[in-house]
Design a protein around this motif. Sequence first.
Motif, PDB file in Angstrom:
ATOM      1  N   HIS A 215       0.859  -1.163  -0.100  1.00 38.58           N
ATOM      2  CA  HIS A 215      -0.176   0.095   0.230  1.00 38.58           C
ATOM      3  C   HIS A 215       0.988   1.346  -0.156  1.00 38.58           C
ATOM      4  CE1 HIS A 215      -2.891   3.131   1.520  1.00 38.58           C
ATOM      5  NE2 HIS A 215      -1.773   3.389   2.115  1.00 38.58           N
TER       6      HIS A 215
ATOM      7  N   CYS B  73       0.043   5.436   0.616  1.00 38.10           N
ATOM      8  CA  CYS B  73      -0.965   6.743   0.429  1.00 38.10           C
ATOM      9  C   CYS B  73      -0.696   7.849  -0.841  1.00 38.10           C
ATOM     10  CB  CYS B  73      -0.838   7.620   1.579  1.00 38.10           C
ATOM     11  SG  CYS B  73      -1.313   6.565   3.076  1.00 38.10           S
TER      12      CYS B  73
ATOM     13  N   CYS C 141      -0.561   2.685   8.814  1.00 43.67           N
ATOM     14  CA  CYS C 141       0.334   2.691   7.617  1.00 43.67           C
ATOM     15  C   CYS C 141       1.809   3.054   7.535  1.00 43.67           C
ATOM     16  CB  CYS C 141      -0.138   3.776   6.480  1.00 43.67           C
ATOM     17  SG  CYS C 141       0.395   3.871   5.094  1.00 43.67           S
TER      18      CYS C 141
ATOM     19  N   CYS D  30       4.047   3.472   4.989  1.00 44.74           N
ATOM     20  CA  CYS D  30       4.292   4.117   3.617  1.00 44.74           C
ATOM     21  C   CYS D  30       5.470   5.163   3.648  1.00 44.74           C
ATOM     22  CB  CYS D  30       2.985   4.405   2.681  1.00 44.74           C
ATOM     23  SG  CYS D  30       2.411   5.985   2.861  1.00 44.74           S
TER      24      CYS D  30
ATOM     25  N   CYS E  60       1.293  10.855   4.175  1.00 40.48           N
ATOM     26  CA  CYS E  60       0.772   9.434   4.651  1.00 40.48           C
ATOM     27  C   CYS E  60      -0.520   9.899   5.363  1.00 40.48           C
ATOM     28  CB  CYS E  60       1.882   8.857   5.282  1.00 40.48           C
ATOM     29  SG  CYS E  60       1.109   7.344   6.108  1.00 40.48           S
ATOM     30  N   ARG E  61      -1.446   9.108   5.414  1.00 35.98           N
ATOM     31  CA  ARG E  61      -2.571   9.227   6.308  1.00 35.98           C
ATOM     32  C   ARG E  61      -2.437   8.742   7.612  1.00 35.98           C
ATOM     33  NH1 ARG E  61      -4.784   7.681   1.344  1.00 35.98           N
ATOM     34  NH2 ARG E  61      -5.393   5.758   2.077  1.00 35.98           N
TER      35      ARG E  61
HETATM   36 ZN   LIG Z   1       0.771   6.064   4.159  1.00 36.94          ZN
END
Ligand SMILES: [Zn+2]
Length: 159
Positions: free
Chosen positions: A73, A75, A119, A121, A126-127
Amino acid sequence: MSSLILKDHPLLGKTVVALRNFRNGEEIMEFSGPQVKEEEIPALQKPEDDRYLQIGRDLYLGASGGFDDFFNHSCCPNAGLVEKDGRFFLTAIEEIPAGEEILWDYSTYMDERDWEMDCLCGEKICRGVIRDFCFLPEALRNKYLHLGIVPKFIADQYR
Ligand SMILES: [Zn+2]
């Protein structure tokens, strides 16, 4: 000859990397695997082990044993999953140069209300947590809907 390679990832175990350039809009690979109902999915110890892709309100695509099990994944993705006649094709949403990780946004295929994961990432935008499509900022939802990388069962809710 494969255009993809599996590499080790320091945080996520494995990641899929492009061995050649992909054009914006080019299909990278079809996602496959057994289709299972939600209640047939075994209980998982860790959310990171979840290889089940939601493709319908109560329908999931299980692991295939191929590269499609390992795309991570982001974002800030460079690919997205396009649904065509009930089949799912990972597709470049920008030019992807050889040597780059291929990443898609898991939230585009999530409408579960009871599942989320942190997350890792590392993107500036990034969320922090990966969760349902409905929780994405409206502008991002619209971007993904416009790109056609949201499955029908979710996209239909926004028509
Ligand atoms: Zn992220």
